[in-house]
Design an enzyme around this catalytic site. Sequence first.
Site, mmCIF file in Angstrom:
data_model
loop_
_atom_site.group_PDB
_atom_site.id
_atom_site.type_symbol
_atom_site.label_atom_id
_atom_site.label_comp_id
_atom_site.label_asym_id
_atom_site.label_seq_id
_atom_site.Cartn_x
_atom_site.Cartn_y
_atom_site.Cartn_z
ATOM 1 C CB CYS A 258 -0.985 -0.021 1.168
ATOM 2 S SG CYS A 258 -2.326 1.183 0.973
ATOM 3 C CD GLU B 141 -1.588 -5.365 5.810
ATOM 4 O OE1 GLU B 141 -2.213 -4.306 5.995
ATOM 5 O OE2 GLU B 141 -1.135 -5.699 4.691
ATOM 6 C CG HIS C 80 -3.720 -3.214 3.169
ATOM 7 N ND1 HIS C 80 -2.764 -2.713 4.032
ATOM 8 C CD2 HIS C 80 -4.265 -2.136 2.547
ATOM 9 C CE1 HIS C 80 -2.732 -1.399 3.948
ATOM 10 N NE2 HIS C 80 -3.632 -1.022 3.050
#
Length: 224
Positions: free
Chosen positions: A106, A203, A201
């Site tokens: 990002c 994660e 993203h």
Amino acid sequence: MAIPMVGISCSADLVARSAGAGENSLKYAHLVAQAGLLPVLLMPGGGDVMSRLDGLLLAGGPDIAPWRYGSEPGADLGEVVPALDDHELELADRAQARGLPILGICRGQQLINVALGGTLHQHVSHPQWDGDPSLPAHRVEILAGTHLRRVLAVERAEVNSGHHQAVDRIAPPLRAAARSSDGLVEALEAEDLLIMAVQWHPEEMAGDAISQRLMAGFARWMES
């Protein structure tokens, strides 16, 4: 054999606000550890461990100050943290000087592009996650002939998004590796495979096959 160490860019402020989606340093650490790598949080003034690292992950976070890429602040510019910009630009420069693999997520993708001479859109309208960042928000096309296509082994992927800035002019050392249906750059890479970055993203979707393949590829780059 020693476990490869991956530095994760962060700041004390981001750690303090780690309950916010996309800003949770512990989620990045989990993503790295899940790939069999050793995560190390890199805060400003936290000591010099760059010489011991095998890779660098530039994480999500606030907007990058427009003057970093030669622009004036627009009406939709969000929070900027100049000290974090300084910290991460220095990390990126030192990682490149050492020839370390770099993964951007990002803001990390945007930071890499700016560090190498590219520019950003200060604000875009784009599908975003709606309450649950672990769910896909839109589809991206993984471009043919790219390292990312080889690593992910798919032509298209369902990904999540939590951003309003995006890559505009791509820095000359980089190339687009994925795009969304509205034409935004969703991934960048360097041909030498030392830089890979995604706008989404992973994660927040650590259990997803696409996230796991991305991190497995990052682990392999450090071994090559």
